[in-house]
Structure formats: structure tokens, C-alpha cells
Design an enzyme around this catalytic site. Structure first.
Site, PDB file in Angstrom:
ATOM      1  N   GLY A  44      -3.219   4.817   2.991  1.00 46.23           N
ATOM      2  CA  GLY A  44      -2.861   5.847   2.014  1.00 46.23           C
ATOM      3  C   GLY A  44      -3.109   5.464   0.573  1.00 46.23           C
TER       4      GLY A  44
ATOM      5  N   GLY B 188      -5.764   5.802   8.144  1.00 46.70           N
ATOM      6  CA  GLY B 188      -5.027   6.132   9.369  1.00 46.70           C
ATOM      7  C   GLY B 188      -5.052   5.025  10.410  1.00 46.70           C
TER       8      GLY B 188
ATOM      9  CE  LYS C 134       8.564  14.627   2.162  1.00 51.94           C
ATOM     10  NZ  LYS C 134       8.160  15.856   2.826  1.00 51.94           N
TER      11      LYS C 134
ATOM     12  NE  ARG D 169     -14.539   4.924   4.421  1.00 52.44           N
ATOM     13  CZ  ARG D 169     -13.731   5.960   4.626  1.00 52.44           C
ATOM     14  NH1 ARG D 169     -14.179   7.183   4.455  1.00 52.44           N
ATOM     15  NH2 ARG D 169     -12.501   5.783   5.015  1.00 52.44           N
TER      16      ARG D 169
HETATM   17  P1  AMP Z   1       2.791   7.571   0.595  1.00 50.98           P
HETATM   18  O1  AMP Z   1       1.584   8.436   0.662  1.00 50.98           O
HETATM   19  O2  AMP Z   1       3.839   7.897   1.604  1.00 50.98           O
HETATM   20  O3  AMP Z   1       2.463   6.097   0.560  1.00 50.98           O
HETATM   21  O4  AMP Z   1       3.527   7.938  -0.785  1.00 50.98           O
HETATM   22  C1  AMP Z   1       2.939   7.700  -2.019  1.00 50.98           C
HETATM   23  C2  AMP Z   1       3.569   8.624  -3.008  1.00 50.98           C
HETATM   24  O5  AMP Z   1       4.959   8.368  -3.113  1.00 50.98           O
HETATM   25  C3  AMP Z   1       3.010   8.466  -4.390  1.00 50.98           C
HETATM   26  O6  AMP Z   1       2.419   9.682  -4.764  1.00 50.98           O
HETATM   27  C4  AMP Z   1       4.226   8.169  -5.239  1.00 50.98           C
HETATM   28  O7  AMP Z   1       4.212   8.823  -6.494  1.00 50.98           O
HETATM   29  C5  AMP Z   1       5.357   8.697  -4.422  1.00 50.98           C
HETATM   30  N1  AMP Z   1       6.625   8.073  -4.778  1.00 50.98           N
HETATM   31  C6  AMP Z   1       6.933   6.778  -4.730  1.00 50.98           C
HETATM   32  N2  AMP Z   1       8.180   6.577  -5.171  1.00 50.98           N
HETATM   33  C7  AMP Z   1       8.689   7.782  -5.498  1.00 50.98           C
HETATM   34  C8  AMP Z   1       9.953   8.230  -5.996  1.00 50.98           C
HETATM   35  N3  AMP Z   1      10.935   7.356  -6.250  1.00 50.98           N
HETATM   36  N4  AMP Z   1      10.121   9.540  -6.210  1.00 50.98           N
HETATM   37  C9  AMP Z   1       9.118  10.402  -5.945  1.00 50.98           C
HETATM   38  N5  AMP Z   1       7.899  10.051  -5.467  1.00 50.98           N
HETATM   39  C10 AMP Z   1       7.707   8.745  -5.252  1.00 50.98           C
END
Ligand code: AMP
Length: 394
Positions: A352, A375, A197, A36
């Protein structure tokens, strides 16, 4: 996008208030990552070289409107001096007498760092008095903190309405890259949205299906879509309560002519653990969980990349932190990197865990642009107006 850049500003002998993001990580009392700081050097150097006075406005941590000594920007000053290669003065307050005295003592070419703007409650409230007190210190305002632009704070939004304002070099690069990816992209455009999610990415999906030609859904969130289509997902991470929402997204995508790409083969295991025994299936057994997309799915994603001109990526395709469930993310990222090197694909990624996933895949350095803004990047991908950017455009 219609905003001024530094090129349009006369900074000679002027005091430039530059909003920067130097919210850097510390380990054992020292800055552990200079990304940064290095990112804002072009703006400071250009202003200094033109004979301007560079006054840095920044936040550090979340002191919530109170003076918290552990969150003093004084501790970032040595790293700033080292990377800049010149002394940086420091004022113990970002407004009032300490700030005014420090600015008055500056000569053209000097750099001054003001104390944490978030030590004042007026910062996060975007209090007009706070914005006016900041603005009174300088002649022009330069916003170089895209990562803070999704917040309407006194130092990111209010001040821009009080002084002649422009984007700094980093902000300019970020906005140009983002415009090339979603604002005014070369088509076809493919988006990859992965991660844990669906519930955290609904706005994102809604905006993307209106703007892109193909949308790859991966990671845990793909399970929700598969389940909504009646497919078995066993013990996988899945938001069953969002089945209707997933079906609505699918219907809307179809109506808009956006091709949705879900995994067709799945890597499943019985444990969420590195090197857990795994198999490739098309139907997830009851006692197993889906942890990655299979090779057939990756081949399909790569085919779409090859016929696309622009790629925008947020979120991993699987549980990328643990082997071998990082394979789909790594393979698809490597292909995107190759196509970018070949000059057939403009690739933009951010938000993220995406930066970590692409770094792990060794692909980040070849992407056209990687946003570290978190963000703000996500809100931009969601199609939202970023107050800090809107104030520059006004
Ligand atoms: P995000 O912060 O929403 O981008 O999510 C990233 C996280 O999703 C990472 O820690 C991954 O390990 C998790 N992730 C991705 N695919 C899967 C899956 N099929 N089952 C469980 N966790 C997952």
C-alpha cells in the site's frame, strides 16, 4: 522455501516463457515510472546471455477477458526496448497462431513480448486449456512476477504445473528477502503496522502476533486499540465496532509473549489539513482528532528498533501525506534506515502506502528490501500461501 532458480535451469537454445509484471503507469502517453521494467531486466538479460529465447507473458490493466485496445501491451514495448537496449518483437495474441508464428521466428538471444494475457477469460479463471496453450509455446517457465503471485491465473499458476519451472531473479530476491524477515528471521523481530483501518489488517495482525517479538501499532488503526482500552479518541478515525476484536488481539498477543506497542502521546488537531494547528496530548479532547504519534511514542519505537535484529513494516504511523503529521513516520523510518546502514537491523517494508511513506521520509533507499508488490506482499505478511509461489515449490 524450496524452489528452483534460473541457476538450476539450462536455457541455451530453449524458449523461456517469463511471467513478468510490466503493469507500468502512463502519463501523457508515455511510461512515467520504469521501476517495474528495470526490475525484470536481470532475468531477461541472463536468459539472453545464455543463448535462450525470452518470451514475456504479462497482463496490463483489467480488461476482464476481452480485447481492450487501450490495454494493449504494444504501448509498453518502446519502453521495454529502451531499457533493455535491444529490439523486442511483439505478437498480437498471447496464444494461437500469432503467438506460435512469433515464437517460431525467434533466434537464440531474441526477446518477444506477447499481448495482454487478460484479453482471454481463461487467464483469470486459470483455465487448464489456456495454461496448456501458453505452455505449448515454450520449453521452460520462469516466474518473475511476485506481485501477481497471489492470484492463481493461467500465466502465474496453471502453466507452472505444465513445464519445468523456476523463479526469475526478481522473484528470487523477493522471496529471499521475505524469508529473511518472517520465515527465518534473526531475532528479536519487530513489526510496525500502521495505516487507516484495523478492519483491513485483521489477518495481518493475527499472523504477526504469532511470529514477531514486538508489534508497533500506529496510524488510524491505533485509535481503535486505544478506544478499546477505554481511552478518549474524540473525533479521530476509529472503528468503535471493532473494540472486541482489538481486545482479542491484545489478549492473544499477551498470551503469546508478543509485546504490543501503542502510542502513549498523541498529536491532535481540529482539522485534517496540512499545517492545521496541533498539540501533543495524552488524552484526545472531544473536538479533536489524533493524526500522529507524539515524540515520546517515537522514542519508545526507536528503542525497540535498537534492540531488534529484524524489522518488518507496513503502513504509516500517522497521516503522513500532510505536514506536520508525517513526523512520527519520518523519524522512525530515518532511525530504521540508520540502523540498517549500521548493519544491526534487517529492514523489510512494503504494501500500500508504505513505499510512498518511506520514500517521502527519504529512508527507502537504505532499507534492506522494499517490496513493491502491494497485494501479494500483504497476503504474504498475512501468512497466506501465494498460489504462484506454491506452484514453483511443487
Ligand atoms: P493504509 O492504506 O491502510 O496503509 O492507510 C494509509 C492511510 O492511513 C494514509 O492515507 C494515512 O493518511 C492514513 N492515516 C494514518 N494515520 C491516520 C490517522 N491518525 N487519522 C487518519 N488517517 C490516518
Amino acid at each position: 522455501m524450496d524452489f528452483k532458480t534460473l541457476d538450476a535451469m539450462d536455457v541455451t537454445d530453449k524458449t523461456a516463457l517469463i511471467r513478468v509484471d510490466i503493469n507500468v503507469p502512463f502519463e501523457n502517453g508515455a511510461v512515467s515510472d520504469f521501476t517495474r521494467i528495470d526490475a525484470i531486466l536481470p532475468t531477461i538479460n541472463d536468459i539472453v546471455a545464455a543463448g535462450g529465447k525470452a518470451v514475456l507473458l504479462a497482463h496490463f490493466g483489467r480488461p476482464k477477458g476481452k480485447v481492450v485496445p487501450e490495454m494493449s501491451l504494444a504501448q509498453v514495448r518502446p519502453a521495454l526496448e529502451a531499457r533493455l537496449g535491444k529490439p523486442v518483437a511483439f505478437a498480437e495474441d498471447c496464444i494461437g497462431k500469432p503467438a506460435k508464428d512469433a515464437v517460431s521466428a525467434m533466434k537464440p538471444g531474441d526477446v518477444l513480448l506477447l499481448e495482454n494475457t487478460r484479453f482471454h477469460p481463461g487467464e483469470e479463471k486459470n483455465d487448464p486449456m489456456m495454461a496448456a496453450s501458453l505452455a505449448a509455446l515454450g520449453d521452460i517457465y520462469v516466474n518473475d512476477a511476485f506481485s501477481a503471485a497471489h492470484r492463481a491465473h493461467a500465466s502465474t499458476e496453471g502453466i507452472a504445473r505444465l513445464l519445468p519451472s523456476c523463479a526469475g531473479r526478481l522473484m528470487e530476491a523477493e522471496l529471499k528477502a521475505l524469508d529473511a524477515a518472517l520465515g527465518n528471521p534473526a531475532r528479536p523481530v519487530v513489526a510496525v503496522v500502521g495505516g487507516a483501518k484495523v478492519s483491513t489488517k485483521l489477518d495481518l495482525l493475527g499472523n504477526l502476533i504469532e511470529k514477531v517479538d514486538a508489534l508497533v501499532i500506529g496510524g488510524g488503526m491505533a485509535n481503535t486499540f486505544l478506544a478499546a482500552q477505554g481511552q478518549a479518541v474524540g473525533k479521530s478515525l476509529c472503528e468503535h465496532d471493532l473494540a472486541d476484536t482489538a481486545r482479542t488481539v491484545m489478549d492473544k498477543a499477551r498470551a503469546l509473549g508478543c509485546r504490543l506497542i501503542l502510542p502513549t502521546d498523541l498529536v491532535v488537531a481540529r482539522e485534517f489539513k496540512a499545517n492545521a494547528p496541533s498539540e501533543i496530548v495524552t488524552d484526545c479532547p472531544d473536538d479533536a482528532m489524533i493524526l500522529d504519534a507524539g515524540p515520546e511514542s517515537v522514542a519508545q519505537i526507536v528503542d525497540v528498533f535498537k534492540t531488534s535484529r529484524t524489522l518488518i513494516w507496513n503502513g504509516p504511523l500517522g497521516a503522513f501525506e500532510i505536514e506536520p503529521f508525517d513526523k512520527a513516520t519520518n523519524s522512525a523510518a530515518a532511525e530504521a534506515a540508520q540502523l540498517t546502514r549500521d548493519g544491526t537491523l534487517v529492514s523489510v517494508a512494503g504494501g500500500g502506502d508504505t513505499v510512498a511513506a518511506l520514500n517521502r521520509a527519504g529512508a527507502a533507499k537504505d532499507f534492506t528490501y522494499i517490496s513493491t508488490a502491494g497485494g501479494a506482499f500483504l497476503e504474504w505478511m498475512e501468512g497466506k500461501t501465494l498460489p504462484g509461489v506454491a506452484a514453483l515449490e511443487a
